[in-house]
Design a protein around this motif. Structure first.
Motif, PDB file in Angstrom:
ATOM      1  N   SER A 249       0.853  -1.186   0.000  1.00 46.15           N
ATOM      2  CA  SER A 249       0.000   0.000   0.000  1.00 46.15           C
ATOM      3  C   SER A 249       0.892   1.240   0.000  1.00 46.15           C
ATOM      4  O   SER A 249       2.062   1.176   0.390  1.00 46.15           O
ATOM      5  N   PRO A 250       0.370   2.400  -0.410  1.00 48.44           N
ATOM      6  CA  PRO A 250       1.197   3.614  -0.462  1.00 48.44           C
ATOM      7  C   PRO A 250       1.837   4.000   0.866  1.00 48.44           C
ATOM      8  O   PRO A 250       2.926   4.577   0.882  1.00 48.44           O
ATOM      9  N   ASN A 251       1.180   3.670   1.993  1.00 45.46           N
ATOM     10  CA  ASN A 251       1.782   4.009   3.285  1.00 45.46           C
ATOM     11  C   ASN A 251       2.785   2.965   3.769  1.00 45.46           C
ATOM     12  O   ASN A 251       3.381   3.117   4.831  1.00 45.46           O
ATOM     13  N   GLY A 252       2.959   1.898   2.998  1.00 44.33           N
ATOM     14  CA  GLY A 252       3.971   0.892   3.316  1.00 44.33           C
ATOM     15  C   GLY A 252       3.627  -0.060   4.433  1.00 44.33           C
ATOM     16  O   GLY A 252       4.468  -0.869   4.836  1.00 44.33           O
ATOM     17  N   GLN A 253       2.400  -0.039   4.938  1.00 41.54           N
ATOM     18  CA  GLN A 253       2.039  -0.851   6.096  1.00 41.54           C
ATOM     19  C   GLN A 253       1.249  -2.111   5.740  1.00 41.54           C
ATOM     20  O   GLN A 253       1.239  -3.059   6.513  1.00 41.54           O
ATOM     21  N   TRP A 254       0.587  -2.107   4.610  1.00 43.57           N
ATOM     22  CA  TRP A 254      -0.209  -3.263   4.177  1.00 43.57           C
ATOM     23  C   TRP A 254       0.377  -3.836   2.897  1.00 43.57           C
ATOM     24  O   TRP A 254       1.049  -3.134   2.138  1.00 43.57           O
ATOM     25  N   LEU A 255       0.113  -5.107   2.662  1.00 39.96           N
ATOM     26  CA  LEU A 255       0.420  -5.759   1.403  1.00 39.96           C
ATOM     27  C   LEU A 255      -0.819  -6.493   0.917  1.00 39.96           C
ATOM     28  O   LEU A 255      -1.679  -6.880   1.718  1.00 39.96           O
ATOM     29  N   ALA A 256      -0.886  -6.684  -0.384  1.00 36.42           N
ATOM     30  CA  ALA A 256      -1.919  -7.523  -0.974  1.00 36.42           C
ATOM     31  C   ALA A 256      -1.239  -8.523  -1.895  1.00 36.42           C
ATOM     32  O   ALA A 256      -0.279  -8.184  -2.581  1.00 36.42           O
ATOM     33  N   SER A 257      -1.722  -9.753  -1.883  1.00 36.82           N
ATOM     34  CA  SER A 257      -1.157 -10.775  -2.766  1.00 36.82           C
ATOM     35  C   SER A 257      -2.286 -11.458  -3.532  1.00 36.82           C
ATOM     36  O   SER A 257      -3.381 -11.668  -3.016  1.00 36.82           O
ATOM     37  N   ALA A 258      -1.995 -11.788  -4.793  1.00 39.46           N
ATOM     38  CA  ALA A 258      -2.947 -12.472  -5.665  1.00 39.46           C
ATOM     39  C   ALA A 258      -2.669 -13.964  -5.624  1.00 39.46           C
ATOM     40  O   ALA A 258      -1.508 -14.384  -5.679  1.00 39.46           O
ATOM     41  N   THR A 259      -3.723 -14.772  -5.543  1.00 37.31           N
ATOM     42  CA  THR A 259      -3.532 -16.210  -5.424  1.00 37.31           C
ATOM     43  C   THR A 259      -4.245 -16.956  -6.551  1.00 37.31           C
ATOM     44  O   THR A 259      -5.184 -16.452  -7.165  1.00 37.31           O
TER      45      THR A 259
END
Length: 385
Positions: A249-259
């Motif tokens: 995420s832009p704030n560097g605190q979250w991630l998202a992954s595609a499965t």
């Protein structure tokens, strides 16, 4: 309200809205403009669509065509250009003010081009290909800079660090190559980073904390790396399926992954602490909530448009815009309840059951009632009263 609703749970779309119109066939290519104002998608049929993003919804769209199919898209940091490439050997760069082709690089590679990325100064465009090379292109002269960066296997993911001095590259092997491109005309032998046991599908530097980056792999795991410490966390298993893409995420605190099991996973990382006091054992990402469901095919890419908006794409041409704004969903939940929680309900459903720190309820209230934002009424059903 005297009604019964039957929910088909295996098609439940929890917090996402399908983007219409969809695309034709597989959608590997997604890109978000650095200023958050535009979003682009490309499909295997050669369609490119660019939307304006107003912070909540995708609005006016523009259609372009890249003959031969699109596998990669990249916005320049000054929001002037959009680069596209795919199954053919040509890289096209589009002027975002005129929506016309600005310049092209013919015969850029000898096989499919899977990744594109501009360096932070927009003076170079990097491309990665199935022909086992990564190339740097001068965006003013439209010529290759230096020699091709050779690899032993096809390459299809790239990431520049914050100042553009390092370029990560990976592909059909478990090794991640870290190239020092301070002198792009003559880069030294790359560092080889090994933390996965299968093909590395995606790479992403943290946009705020440049020592950290993430990778996902066909080994079904997510790994966090600290390039300064030359270490990585133990691989974290997702849902026992290959993870095709990862993004911060832009704030560097979250991630998202595609499965590959039709879902998107959200993760939280204490990036500030891990960038200052790195510890590979305590800097593991933590899963946030349940998987985001709604896709009917393998999810191939994910990209954040803002800290609270995420787009994912899948093999059937479907794209979903996910609203990750907690305040919206707190209010939505309260509207469903339509009254405040009783003391017994609060104890049953909230107290000792919901991790309020993880939900960020307290800091959310503080933010809403702080000096920087106008006062808003807290969601009544979960208020401290």
């Amino acid at each position: 309200d005297k009604t019964i609703i039957l929910w088909k749970v295996n098609q439940l779309n929890q917090i996402g809205t399908r983007i219409s119109p969809g695309m034709e066939g597989e959608v590997w290519a997604l890109a978000s403009a650095p200023d958050g104002g535009q979003f682009a998608a490309g499909d295997a049929a050669g369609n490119i669509r660019i939307w304006a993003f107003d912070g909540g919804q995708l609005t006016h769209s523009v259609s372009l065509t890249h003959p031969g199919g699109v596998l990669a898209l990249a916005f320049s940091h000054d929001n002037k250009w959009l680069a596209s490439a795919g199954y053919k050997d040509t890289i096209r760069v589009w002027n975002l003010e005129t929506d016309q082709e600005a310049w092209t690089i013919e015969n850029a590679h000898t096989d499919a081009i899977w990744a594109l990325i501009f360096n932070p100064e927009d003076t170079q465009l990097a491309s990665a290909s199935y022909d086992k090379t990564v190339k740097l292109w001068d965006t003013a002269a439209h010529q290759q800079v230096g020699k091709s960066l050779e690899h032993e296997d096809p390459m299809y993911t790239l990431a520049f660090n914050q100042d553009g001095t390092q370029l990560l590259a990976a592909g059909l092997e478990r090794t991640i190559y870290l190239w020092d491109v301070t002198n792009p005309a003559s880069p030294p032998t790359p560092r080889q980073l090994v933390g996965h046991t299968a093909v590395v599908n995606s790479l992403g530097f943290n946009p705020i904390y440049p020592s950290l980056f993430a990778s996902t792999s066909d080994d079904k795991t997510l790994v966090i790396w600290n390039v300064d410490a030359d270490e990585h966390t133990e691989p974290v298993l997702g849902l026992n399926e290959s993870m095709e893409a990862v993004t911060f995420s832009p704030n560097g605190q979250w991630l998202a992954s595609a499965t590959n099991n039709n879902t998107v996973l959200l993760w939280e990382l204490d990036s500030e602490r891990c960038s200052k006091t790195w510890d590979k054992d305590t800097c593991q990402p933590n899963r946030l909530g349940t998987p985001l469901v709604g896709h009917n095919a393998q999810v191939q890419n994910v990209v954040f448009l803002s800290d609270t908006a995420l787009v994912s794409s899948s093999a059937d041409g479907q794209m979903i815009l996910w609203n990750l704004d907690k305040s919206f969903w707190y209010k939505h939940a309260c509207d469903i309840v339509n009254r405040g929680f009783s003391t017994s309900e609060y104890r049953q459903y909230i107290e000792n059951r919901i991790n309020l720190g993880l939900l960020n309820v307290f800091s959310w209230f503080a933010d809403l009632f702080g000096a920087k934002r106008p006062p808003l009424e807290a969601p009544y059903c979960i208020s401290s009263d």
